[in-house]
Design a protein around this motif. Structure first.
Motif, PDB file in Angstrom:
ATOM      1  N   TYR A  46      46.321  34.334  34.700  1.00  0.00           N
ATOM      2  CA  TYR A  46      46.103  35.346  35.741  1.00  0.00           C
ATOM      3  C   TYR A  46      44.623  35.641  35.961  1.00  0.00           C
ATOM      4  O   TYR A  46      44.208  36.800  36.039  1.00  0.00           O
ATOM      5  CB  TYR A  46      46.864  36.635  35.417  1.00  0.00           C
ATOM      6  CG  TYR A  46      48.366  36.475  35.393  1.00  0.00           C
ATOM      7  CD1 TYR A  46      49.115  36.513  36.569  1.00  0.00           C
ATOM      8  CD2 TYR A  46      49.050  36.260  34.196  1.00  0.00           C
ATOM      9  CE1 TYR A  46      50.491  36.360  36.557  1.00  0.00           C
ATOM     10  CE2 TYR A  46      50.434  36.102  34.172  1.00  0.00           C
ATOM     11  CZ  TYR A  46      51.141  36.153  35.354  1.00  0.00           C
ATOM     12  OH  TYR A  46      52.504  35.994  35.338  1.00  0.00           O
ATOM     13  N   CYS A  47      43.835  34.600  36.054  1.00  0.00           N
ATOM     14  CA  CYS A  47      42.401  34.726  36.359  1.00  0.00           C
ATOM     15  C   CYS A  47      42.172  34.279  37.800  1.00  0.00           C
ATOM     16  O   CYS A  47      42.434  33.125  38.135  1.00  0.00           O
ATOM     17  CB  CYS A  47      41.569  33.875  35.401  1.00  0.00           C
ATOM     18  SG  CYS A  47      39.810  33.803  35.825  1.00  0.00           S
ATOM     19  N   ASP A  48      41.700  35.182  38.647  1.00  0.00           N
ATOM     20  CA  ASP A  48      41.440  34.878  40.050  1.00  0.00           C
ATOM     21  C   ASP A  48      39.927  34.831  40.266  1.00  0.00           C
ATOM     22  O   ASP A  48      39.248  35.862  40.235  1.00  0.00           O
ATOM     23  CB  ASP A  48      42.073  35.949  40.939  1.00  0.00           C
ATOM     24  CG  ASP A  48      42.005  35.597  42.417  1.00  0.00           C
ATOM     25  OD1 ASP A  48      41.189  34.743  42.783  1.00  0.00           O
ATOM     26  OD2 ASP A  48      42.764  36.204  43.206  1.00  0.00           O
ATOM     27  N   ASP A  49      39.404  33.635  40.502  1.00  0.00           N
ATOM     28  CA  ASP A  49      37.957  33.444  40.649  1.00  0.00           C
ATOM     29  C   ASP A  49      37.394  34.061  41.920  1.00  0.00           C
ATOM     30  O   ASP A  49      36.169  34.172  42.072  1.00  0.00           O
ATOM     31  CB  ASP A  49      37.612  31.955  40.618  1.00  0.00           C
ATOM     32  CG  ASP A  49      37.442  31.444  39.199  1.00  0.00           C
ATOM     33  OD1 ASP A  49      37.219  32.279  38.304  1.00  0.00           O
ATOM     34  OD2 ASP A  49      37.548  30.227  38.984  1.00  0.00           O
ATOM     35  N   TYR A  50      38.263  34.489  42.826  1.00  0.00           N
ATOM     36  CA  TYR A  50      37.782  35.173  44.029  1.00  0.00           C
ATOM     37  C   TYR A  50      36.986  36.421  43.647  1.00  0.00           C
ATOM     38  O   TYR A  50      36.073  36.836  44.363  1.00  0.00           O
ATOM     39  CB  TYR A  50      38.973  35.542  44.914  1.00  0.00           C
ATOM     40  CG  TYR A  50      38.600  36.268  46.180  1.00  0.00           C
ATOM     41  CD1 TYR A  50      38.134  35.569  47.297  1.00  0.00           C
ATOM     42  CD2 TYR A  50      38.698  37.657  46.261  1.00  0.00           C
ATOM     43  CE1 TYR A  50      37.781  36.238  48.466  1.00  0.00           C
ATOM     44  CE2 TYR A  50      38.346  38.335  47.420  1.00  0.00           C
ATOM     45  CZ  TYR A  50      37.895  37.624  48.515  1.00  0.00           C
ATOM     46  OH  TYR A  50      37.528  38.289  49.668  1.00  0.00           O
ATOM     47  N   TYR A  51      37.329  37.000  42.486  1.00  0.00           N
ATOM     48  CA  TYR A  51      36.682  38.233  42.022  1.00  0.00           C
ATOM     49  C   TYR A  51      35.627  37.959  40.942  1.00  0.00           C
ATOM     50  O   TYR A  51      35.305  38.838  40.148  1.00  0.00           O
ATOM     51  CB  TYR A  51      37.737  39.203  41.478  1.00  0.00           C
ATOM     52  CG  TYR A  51      38.694  39.675  42.544  1.00  0.00           C
ATOM     53  CD1 TYR A  51      38.429  40.818  43.285  1.00  0.00           C
ATOM     54  CD2 TYR A  51      39.867  38.969  42.823  1.00  0.00           C
ATOM     55  CE1 TYR A  51      39.305  41.249  44.283  1.00  0.00           C
ATOM     56  CE2 TYR A  51      40.740  39.389  43.809  1.00  0.00           C
ATOM     57  CZ  TYR A  51      40.451  40.536  44.540  1.00  0.00           C
ATOM     58  OH  TYR A  51      41.311  40.957  45.529  1.00  0.00           O
ATOM     59  N   LYS A  52      35.072  36.750  40.948  1.00  0.00           N
ATOM     60  CA  LYS A  52      34.175  36.368  39.854  1.00  0.00           C
ATOM     61  C   LYS A  52      32.878  37.182  39.833  1.00  0.00           C
ATOM     62  O   LYS A  52      32.202  37.252  38.793  1.00  0.00           O
ATOM     63  CB  LYS A  52      33.857  34.876  39.924  1.00  0.00           C
ATOM     64  CG  LYS A  52      33.125  34.432  41.182  1.00  0.00           C
ATOM     65  CD  LYS A  52      32.962  32.915  41.178  1.00  0.00           C
ATOM     66  CE  LYS A  52      32.308  32.425  42.469  1.00  0.00           C
ATOM     67  NZ  LYS A  52      32.195  30.948  42.487  1.00  0.00           N
ATOM     68  N   TYR A  53      32.510  37.811  40.950  1.00  0.00           N
ATOM     69  CA  TYR A  53      31.293  38.618  40.964  1.00  0.00           C
ATOM     70  C   TYR A  53      31.562  40.087  40.635  1.00  0.00           C
ATOM     71  O   TYR A  53      30.684  40.788  40.138  1.00  0.00           O
ATOM     72  CB  TYR A  53      30.593  38.510  42.319  1.00  0.00           C
ATOM     73  CG  TYR A  53      30.113  37.110  42.617  1.00  0.00           C
ATOM     74  CD1 TYR A  53      29.112  36.515  41.847  1.00  0.00           C
ATOM     75  CD2 TYR A  53      30.672  36.363  43.647  1.00  0.00           C
ATOM     76  CE1 TYR A  53      28.685  35.216  42.099  1.00  0.00           C
ATOM     77  CE2 TYR A  53      30.248  35.068  43.918  1.00  0.00           C
ATOM     78  CZ  TYR A  53      29.253  34.500  43.134  1.00  0.00           C
ATOM     79  OH  TYR A  53      28.836  33.214  43.387  1.00  0.00           O
ATOM     80  N   THR A  54      32.758  40.563  40.943  1.00  0.00           N
ATOM     81  CA  THR A  54      33.093  41.969  40.661  1.00  0.00           C
ATOM     82  C   THR A  54      33.850  42.128  39.341  1.00  0.00           C
ATOM     83  O   THR A  54      33.537  43.026  38.555  1.00  0.00           O
ATOM     84  CB  THR A  54      33.935  42.552  41.808  1.00  0.00           C
ATOM     85  OG1 THR A  54      35.001  41.659  42.120  1.00  0.00           O
ATOM     86  CG2 THR A  54      33.076  42.780  43.043  1.00  0.00           C
ATOM     87  N   TYR A  55      34.832  41.261  39.124  1.00  0.00           N
ATOM     88  CA  TYR A  55      35.630  41.333  37.895  1.00  0.00           C
ATOM     89  C   TYR A  55      35.758  39.935  37.287  1.00  0.00           C
ATOM     90  O   TYR A  55      36.847  39.349  37.263  1.00  0.00           O
ATOM     91  CB  TYR A  55      37.015  41.919  38.176  1.00  0.00           C
ATOM     92  CG  TYR A  55      36.982  43.324  38.742  1.00  0.00           C
ATOM     93  CD1 TYR A  55      36.401  44.363  38.016  1.00  0.00           C
ATOM     94  CD2 TYR A  55      37.513  43.604  40.003  1.00  0.00           C
ATOM     95  CE1 TYR A  55      36.360  45.655  38.534  1.00  0.00           C
ATOM     96  CE2 TYR A  55      37.481  44.892  40.530  1.00  0.00           C
ATOM     97  CZ  TYR A  55      36.900  45.910  39.789  1.00  0.00           C
ATOM     98  OH  TYR A  55      36.855  47.195  40.293  1.00  0.00           O
ATOM     99  N   PRO A  56      34.648  39.382  36.788  1.00  0.00           N
ATOM    100  CA  PRO A  56      34.699  38.012  36.249  1.00  0.00           C
ATOM    101  C   PRO A  56      35.595  37.922  35.018  1.00  0.00           C
ATOM    102  O   PRO A  56      35.608  38.825  34.171  1.00  0.00           O
ATOM    103  CB  PRO A  56      33.236  37.748  35.884  1.00  0.00           C
ATOM    104  CG  PRO A  56      32.640  39.093  35.659  1.00  0.00           C
ATOM    105  CD  PRO A  56      33.317  40.005  36.636  1.00  0.00           C
ATOM    106  N   CYS A  57      36.327  36.850  34.937  1.00  0.00           N
ATOM    107  CA  CYS A  57      37.219  36.644  33.796  1.00  0.00           C
ATOM    108  C   CYS A  57      36.396  36.388  32.532  1.00  0.00           C
ATOM    109  O   CYS A  57      35.417  35.644  32.550  1.00  0.00           O
ATOM    110  CB  CYS A  57      38.147  35.469  34.055  1.00  0.00           C
ATOM    111  SG  CYS A  57      39.213  35.693  35.491  1.00  0.00           S
ATOM    112  N   THR A  58      36.808  37.006  31.459  1.00  0.00           N
ATOM    113  CA  THR A  58      36.144  36.818  30.172  1.00  0.00           C
ATOM    114  C   THR A  58      36.708  35.573  29.492  1.00  0.00           C
ATOM    115  O   THR A  58      37.933  35.422  29.405  1.00  0.00           O
ATOM    116  CB  THR A  58      36.376  38.049  29.270  1.00  0.00           C
ATOM    117  OG1 THR A  58      35.799  39.189  29.895  1.00  0.00           O
ATOM    118  CG2 THR A  58      35.758  37.841  27.900  1.00  0.00           C
TER     119      THR A  58
END
Length: 317
Positions: A155-167
């Protein structure tokens, strides 16, 4: 540092609540004063901070341990998947953060009980392992889970990589009382709670108070600033616009489903996933002695014909 202080605060409150629950102390003194012509109150640990809502009953005044046990009677059965995790104390501690802003403390006793039943109806349905012939019936198995059992993805969505980047190494599968999915939902919830859930999503499945707190935060917080919260549409704080009326969105339980789940549940007629949530709410009203007849008319109770606030919104449940 903020995260640590929040968790320490929860532990301190837990110790206080433990003493109250064990000793049965109901002699909390209500402090009252007037601010700008308005009566505000403070009721100690459960409803603190000089709020008009703290002048009303607190949740523990009308919803007690035995009632929680009745609602979730099968959660610690051997076949359940979160045995020993969920308890009344964790719920009350979590609720104490939001009672001063109206969670379970808005209106009179009837409205207060209905809101708790509505919120827990969502929780019970979304964490249930009940089925048609389950012992006690399919509605008795809420809080059976605290996490997704066999996640098929991270459930990692790279669309949000600048606001909520996956750890790296973190998995954002469903966890909690209103299960949270996806990095962006963990990120937003963590910001709301001042806890680093983006790096540590596992906190939700490790701490029942935090899991309840996250669910109440979602209930009390609009998905978008221009929209109402589930709390607002349920207790009557929200006045529908002309567009809302045309979209058949009206105050009541049905619109809480619209806010929380969007077109996953709503606007599809009387489908089973929607009816199951409604059934949990009605069942809990009955168990609390309020009665399902207080749930409202069909158009207020369901979202079968409603246009979603956020079409194709990826919900946190």
């Amino acid at each position: 540092m903020v995260e640590r202080s929040v968790l320490i605060g929860l532990l301190v409150t837990a110790a206080i609540v433990a003493a109250v629950v064990v000793e049965g102390d109901s002699s909390v003194k209500i402090l009252v004063k007037t601010v700008k012509g308005k009566k505000v109150c403070d009721q100690g640990w459960e409803c603190k901070g000089w709020s008009e809502f703290c002048c009303n009953l607190t949740i523990s005044d009308y919803f007690q341990t035995y009632q929680f046990e009745n609602l979730f009677s099968k959660r610690n059965s051997p076949v359940a998947h979160a045995v020993g995790f969920w308890d009344y104390r964790s719920f009350i501690i979590a609720s104490s953060i939001y009672q001063p802003v109206g969670f379970g403390t808005t209106g009179g006793k009837l409205m207060q009980m209905k809101e708790v039943a509505a919120f827990l109806g969502h929780v019970g349905c979304k964490t249930s392992c009940g089925y048609g012939v389950a012992t006690g019936g399919p509605l008795a198995w809420g809080l059976c889970y605290n996490k997704e059992m066999s996640p098929s993805q991270s459930y990692c969505d790279d669309y949000y990589k600048y606001t909520y980047p996956c750890t790296p190494g973190a998995d954002y599968y469903g966890r909690g009382a209103l299960p949270i999915f996806w990095n962006y939902n963990y990120g937003a919830t963590g910001e709301g709670l001042k806890v680093n859930l983006l790096d540590h999503p596992e906190y939700i499945e490790q701490n029942a108070t935090l899991a309840f707190q996250a669910a109440i935060w979602r209930w009390m917080t609009p998905v978008k600033k221009s929209q109402p919260s589930a709390h607002d549409v349920f207790v009557g704080n929200w006045k529908p616009t002309k567009n809302d009326t045309l979209a058949k969105r009206v105050p009541g339980f049905g619109t809480t489903m619209n806010i929380l789940y969007g077109d996953q549940i709503c606007g599809q007629g009387d489908i089973d996933p929607m009816n199951n949530i409604v059934s949990h709410y009605q069942y809990y009203l009955d168990l609390l002695g309020v009665g399902r007849e207080q749930a409202g008319a069909h158009e207020n109770l369901t979202c079968a014909e409603q246009v979603p606030f956020n079409p194709s919104y990826t919900a946190s449940s």
